[in-house]
Motif scaffolding. Structure first.
Motif, PDB file in Angstrom:
ATOM      1  N   THR A 217     -63.555  47.248  27.644  1.00 21.60           N
ATOM      2  CA  THR A 217     -62.334  48.054  27.557  1.00 21.60           C
ATOM      3  C   THR A 217     -61.049  47.252  27.706  1.00 21.60           C
ATOM      4  OG1 THR A 217     -62.467  48.535  29.911  1.00 21.60           O
ATOM      5  CG2 THR A 217     -63.504  50.113  28.404  1.00 21.60           C
ATOM      6  N   GLY A 218     -61.129  45.936  27.913  1.00 23.68           N
ATOM      7  CA  GLY A 218     -59.930  45.127  28.078  1.00 23.68           C
ATOM      8  C   GLY A 218     -59.657  44.836  29.540  1.00 23.68           C
ATOM      9  N   ALA A 219     -58.502  44.246  29.792  1.00 24.19           N
ATOM     10  CA  ALA A 219     -58.120  43.856  31.142  1.00 24.19           C
ATOM     11  C   ALA A 219     -57.147  44.872  31.729  1.00 24.19           C
ATOM     12  CB  ALA A 219     -57.481  42.478  31.122  1.00 24.19           C
ATOM     13  N   VAL A 220     -57.204  45.019  33.038  1.00 19.24           N
ATOM     14  CA  VAL A 220     -56.310  45.936  33.735  1.00 19.24           C
ATOM     15  C   VAL A 220     -55.710  45.217  34.940  1.00 19.24           C
ATOM     16  CG1 VAL A 220     -57.516  48.033  33.012  1.00 19.24           C
ATOM     17  CG2 VAL A 220     -58.199  46.891  35.121  1.00 19.24           C
ATOM     18  N   GLU A 221     -54.528  45.669  35.341  1.00 20.71           N
ATOM     19  CA  GLU A 221     -53.914  45.154  36.558  1.00 20.71           C
ATOM     20  C   GLU A 221     -54.646  45.716  37.765  1.00 20.71           C
ATOM     21  OE1 GLU A 221     -49.692  45.418  37.091  1.00 20.71           O
ATOM     22  OE2 GLU A 221     -49.305  44.490  35.136  1.00 20.71           O
ATOM     23  N   VAL A 222     -54.854  44.848  38.744  1.00 19.63           N
ATOM     24  CA  VAL A 222     -55.524  45.232  39.987  1.00 19.63           C
ATOM     25  C   VAL A 222     -54.749  44.618  41.150  1.00 19.63           C
ATOM     26  CG1 VAL A 222     -57.808  45.457  38.923  1.00 19.63           C
ATOM     27  CG2 VAL A 222     -57.087  43.247  39.856  1.00 19.63           C
ATOM     28  N   GLU A 223     -55.079  45.072  42.341  1.00 22.45           N
ATOM     29  CA  GLU A 223     -54.452  44.519  43.543  1.00 22.45           C
ATOM     30  C   GLU A 223     -54.864  43.053  43.693  1.00 22.45           C
ATOM     31  OE1 GLU A 223     -52.251  45.803  45.852  1.00 22.45           O
ATOM     32  OE2 GLU A 223     -52.081  47.398  44.353  1.00 22.45           O
ATOM     33  N   PRO A 224     -53.920  42.186  44.025  1.00 17.83           N
ATOM     34  CA  PRO A 224     -54.277  40.785  44.255  1.00 17.83           C
ATOM     35  C   PRO A 224     -55.038  40.637  45.573  1.00 17.83           C
ATOM     36  CG  PRO A 224     -51.947  41.135  44.694  1.00 17.83           C
ATOM     37  CD  PRO A 224     -52.491  42.428  44.165  1.00 17.83           C
ATOM     38  N   THR A 225     -56.113  39.884  45.528  1.00 16.13           N
ATOM     39  CA  THR A 225     -56.910  39.628  46.731  1.00 16.13           C
ATOM     40  C   THR A 225     -57.214  38.135  46.801  1.00 16.13           C
ATOM     41  OG1 THR A 225     -59.029  39.900  45.617  1.00 16.13           O
ATOM     42  CG2 THR A 225     -58.031  41.899  46.575  1.00 16.13           C
ATOM     43  N   ALA A 226     -57.605  37.691  47.965  1.00 11.25           N
ATOM     44  CA  ALA A 226     -57.994  36.294  48.129  1.00 11.25           C
ATOM     45  C   ALA A 226     -59.194  35.969  47.228  1.00 11.25           C
ATOM     46  CB  ALA A 226     -58.316  35.999  49.592  1.00 11.25           C
ATOM     47  N   ALA A 227     -60.110  36.916  47.057  1.00  7.34           N
ATOM     48  CA  ALA A 227     -61.280  36.677  46.204  1.00  7.34           C
ATOM     49  C   ALA A 227     -60.861  36.477  44.743  1.00  7.34           C
ATOM     50  CB  ALA A 227     -62.262  37.842  46.315  1.00  7.34           C
ATOM     51  N   LEU A 228     -59.917  37.273  44.257  1.00  2.24           N
ATOM     52  CA  LEU A 228     -59.438  37.091  42.879  1.00  2.24           C
ATOM     53  C   LEU A 228     -58.676  35.779  42.735  1.00  2.24           C
ATOM     54  CD1 LEU A 228     -58.358  40.694  41.867  1.00  2.24           C
ATOM     55  CD2 LEU A 228     -60.194  39.331  40.859  1.00  2.24           C
ATOM     56  N   TYR A 229     -57.875  35.438  43.726  1.00  4.20           N
ATOM     57  CA  TYR A 229     -57.172  34.161  43.726  1.00  4.20           C
ATOM     58  C   TYR A 229     -58.175  33.022  43.569  1.00  4.20           C
ATOM     59  CZ  TYR A 229     -54.086  30.377  45.260  1.00  4.20           C
ATOM     60  OH  TYR A 229     -53.361  29.212  45.338  1.00  4.20           O
ATOM     61  N   THR A 230     -59.251  33.085  44.340  1.00  6.80           N
ATOM     62  CA  THR A 230     -60.280  32.049  44.299  1.00  6.80           C
ATOM     63  C   THR A 230     -60.966  32.006  42.941  1.00  6.80           C
ATOM     64  OG1 THR A 230     -60.601  32.285  46.679  1.00  6.80           O
ATOM     65  CG2 THR A 230     -62.368  31.195  45.449  1.00  6.80           C
ATOM     66  N   ARG A 231     -61.239  33.158  42.333  1.00  4.07           N
ATOM     67  CA  ARG A 231     -61.854  33.185  41.000  1.00  4.07           C
ATOM     68  C   ARG A 231     -60.956  32.513  39.962  1.00  4.07           C
ATOM     69  NH1 ARG A 231     -63.307  39.004  39.329  1.00  4.07           N
ATOM     70  NH2 ARG A 231     -63.733  37.964  37.359  1.00  4.07           N
ATOM     71  N   VAL A 232     -59.650  32.703  40.074  1.00  9.22           N
ATOM     72  CA  VAL A 232     -58.724  32.099  39.108  1.00  9.22           C
ATOM     73  C   VAL A 232     -58.555  30.610  39.372  1.00  9.22           C
ATOM     74  CG1 VAL A 232     -56.333  32.056  38.283  1.00  9.22           C
ATOM     75  CG2 VAL A 232     -57.488  34.244  38.668  1.00  9.22           C
ATOM     76  N   HIS A 233     -58.240  30.260  40.612  1.00  5.87           N
ATOM     77  CA  HIS A 233     -57.852  28.889  40.924  1.00  5.87           C
ATOM     78  C   HIS A 233     -58.996  27.984  41.379  1.00  5.87           C
ATOM     79  CE1 HIS A 233     -53.635  29.759  40.337  1.00  5.87           C
ATOM     80  NE2 HIS A 233     -53.801  30.867  41.035  1.00  5.87           N
ATOM     81  N   GLY A 234     -60.140  28.569  41.694  1.00  3.34           N
ATOM     82  CA  GLY A 234     -61.287  27.755  42.094  1.00  3.34           C
ATOM     83  C   GLY A 234     -61.276  27.333  43.557  1.00  3.34           C
ATOM     84  N   VAL A 235     -60.222  27.672  44.271  1.00  5.03           N
ATOM     85  CA  VAL A 235     -60.118  27.373  45.696  1.00  5.03           C
ATOM     86  C   VAL A 235     -59.501  28.577  46.381  1.00  5.03           C
ATOM     87  CG1 VAL A 235     -59.898  24.874  45.412  1.00  5.03           C
ATOM     88  CG2 VAL A 235     -57.852  26.287  45.459  1.00  5.03           C
ATOM     89  N   PRO A 236     -59.811  28.793  47.659  1.00  2.00           N
ATOM     90  CA  PRO A 236     -59.186  29.929  48.357  1.00  2.00           C
ATOM     91  C   PRO A 236     -57.693  29.638  48.589  1.00  2.00           C
ATOM     92  CG  PRO A 236     -60.690  28.743  49.815  1.00  2.00           C
ATOM     93  CD  PRO A 236     -60.792  28.100  48.478  1.00  2.00           C
ATOM     94  N   PRO A 237     -56.911  30.700  48.751  1.00  7.02           N
ATOM     95  CA  PRO A 237     -55.485  30.491  49.013  1.00  7.02           C
ATOM     96  C   PRO A 237     -55.273  29.908  50.411  1.00  7.02           C
ATOM     97  CG  PRO A 237     -56.034  32.808  49.215  1.00  7.02           C
ATOM     98  CD  PRO A 237     -57.270  32.115  48.714  1.00  7.02           C
ATOM     99  N   GLU A 238     -54.166  29.215  50.558  1.00  6.97           N
ATOM    100  CA  GLU A 238     -53.756  28.751  51.876  1.00  6.97           C
ATOM    101  C   GLU A 238     -53.391  29.984  52.694  1.00  6.97           C
ATOM    102  OE1 GLU A 238     -53.733  25.556  53.012  1.00  6.97           O
ATOM    103  OE2 GLU A 238     -54.592  24.932  51.085  1.00  6.97           O
ATOM    104  N   PRO A 239     -53.569  29.959  54.012  1.00  2.95           N
ATOM    105  CA  PRO A 239     -53.258  31.146  54.832  1.00  2.95           C
ATOM    106  C   PRO A 239     -51.831  31.654  54.640  1.00  2.95           C
ATOM    107  CG  PRO A 239     -54.459  29.539  56.125  1.00  2.95           C
ATOM    108  CD  PRO A 239     -54.163  28.877  54.811  1.00  2.95           C
ATOM    109  N   ASP A 240     -50.864  30.767  54.422  1.00  2.00           N
ATOM    110  CA  ASP A 240     -49.482  31.211  54.255  1.00  2.00           C
ATOM    111  C   ASP A 240     -49.176  31.680  52.843  1.00  2.00           C
ATOM    112  OD1 ASP A 240     -49.712  28.640  53.209  1.00  2.00           O
ATOM    113  OD2 ASP A 240     -47.659  28.084  53.725  1.00  2.00           O
ATOM    114  N   GLU A 241     -50.120  31.542  51.892  1.00  2.00           N
ATOM    115  CA  GLU A 241     -49.914  31.976  50.509  1.00  2.00           C
ATOM    116  C   GLU A 241     -50.191  33.453  50.304  1.00  2.00           C
ATOM    117  OE1 GLU A 241     -50.753  28.981  47.010  1.00  2.00           O
ATOM    118  OE2 GLU A 241     -52.439  29.061  48.400  1.00  2.00           O
ATOM    119  N   GLU A 242     -51.087  34.007  51.065  1.00  2.00           N
ATOM    120  CA  GLU A 242     -51.510  35.377  50.826  1.00  2.00           C
ATOM    121  C   GLU A 242     -50.337  36.324  50.953  1.00  2.00           C
ATOM    122  OE1 GLU A 242     -55.272  36.682  52.382  1.00  2.00           O
ATOM    123  OE2 GLU A 242     -55.859  34.605  52.720  1.00  2.00           O
ATOM    124  N   GLY A 243     -50.268  37.236  49.940  1.00  2.00           N
ATOM    125  CA  GLY A 243     -49.170  38.169  49.807  1.00  2.00           C
ATOM    126  C   GLY A 243     -49.063  39.114  50.925  1.00  2.00           C
TER     127      GLY A 243
END
Length: 188
Positions: A162-188
């Motif tokens: 069905t295509g892509a949809v906007e979702v809430e940003p999470t640390a898990a999604l950040y990791t899927r995109v960037h390959g590493v977890p976010p820094e503690p001070d990066e999380e929204g």
């Protein structure tokens, strides 16, 4: 300052379809020098002269939205082009960055292509919708993350998708995109 959306894409399908997708969308860098430059350097070496140092700046391939949804040549630079791009590409300008991370052809005639794409402010949904119409047999998985943690994107284009949809940003999604977890001070 532009907020970028980094999207990790994986394109899967037949070798022919994946190759056609890449041939359409990816513009290879032009050689930094004319083909005769190597011959000229060799001749200079024979004559005892030194050749100029080659450019060390690496040339990068680009992903060009114009190849699937061409921007009219008649648009004026600036706001007129940005408005057209936002309406037709879903983002204010062409891709800001493209990095190919994997290409694979399997023995059974299938292939995959993985790449990262950066766009200004938003995910280019109309571009992926046009790609799906052009290559309906391909499976295009996407996961994207806006750098200020305002939103993320996930989904797939392909048969039954069905295509892509906007979702809430999470640390898990950040990791899927960037390959590493976010820094503690990066999380929204």
């Amino acid at each position: 300052m532009t907020n970028h959306v980094t999207t990790r894409c994986t394109v899967r399908g037949s070798s022919a379809d994946v190759a056609a997708f890449r041939a359409l969308m990816v513009e290879e860098p032009r050689p930094a020098s004319a083909p005769a430059a190597g011959i000229m350097a060799w001749l200079r070496g024979l004559m005892g002269r030194t050749a100029p140092a080659p450019s060390t700046a690496p040339a990068h391939a680009t992903l060009d939205f114009n190849r699937i949804l061409p921007m009219p040549d008649t648009l004026a630079d600036g706001p007129e082009q940005a408005a057209w791009a936002l309406e037709h590409w879903g983002t204010q300008r062409n891709a800001d960055a493209y990095e190919e991370t994997a290409r694979d052809d399997d023995a059974g005639g299938g292939a995959s292509l993985e790449f990262f794409l950066a766009t200004a402010w938003s995910f280019p949904a109309p571009v992926f919708e046009a790609l799906h119409r052009r290559f309906p047999a391909l499976h295009i998985d996407v996961v994207g993350f806006e750098e200020a943690w305002h939103f993320a994107v996930e989904g797939a284009y392909g048969p039954g998708e069905t295509g892509a949809v906007e979702v809430e940003p999470t640390a898990a999604l950040y990791t899927r995109v960037h390959g590493v977890p976010p820094e503690p001070d990066e999380e929204g």
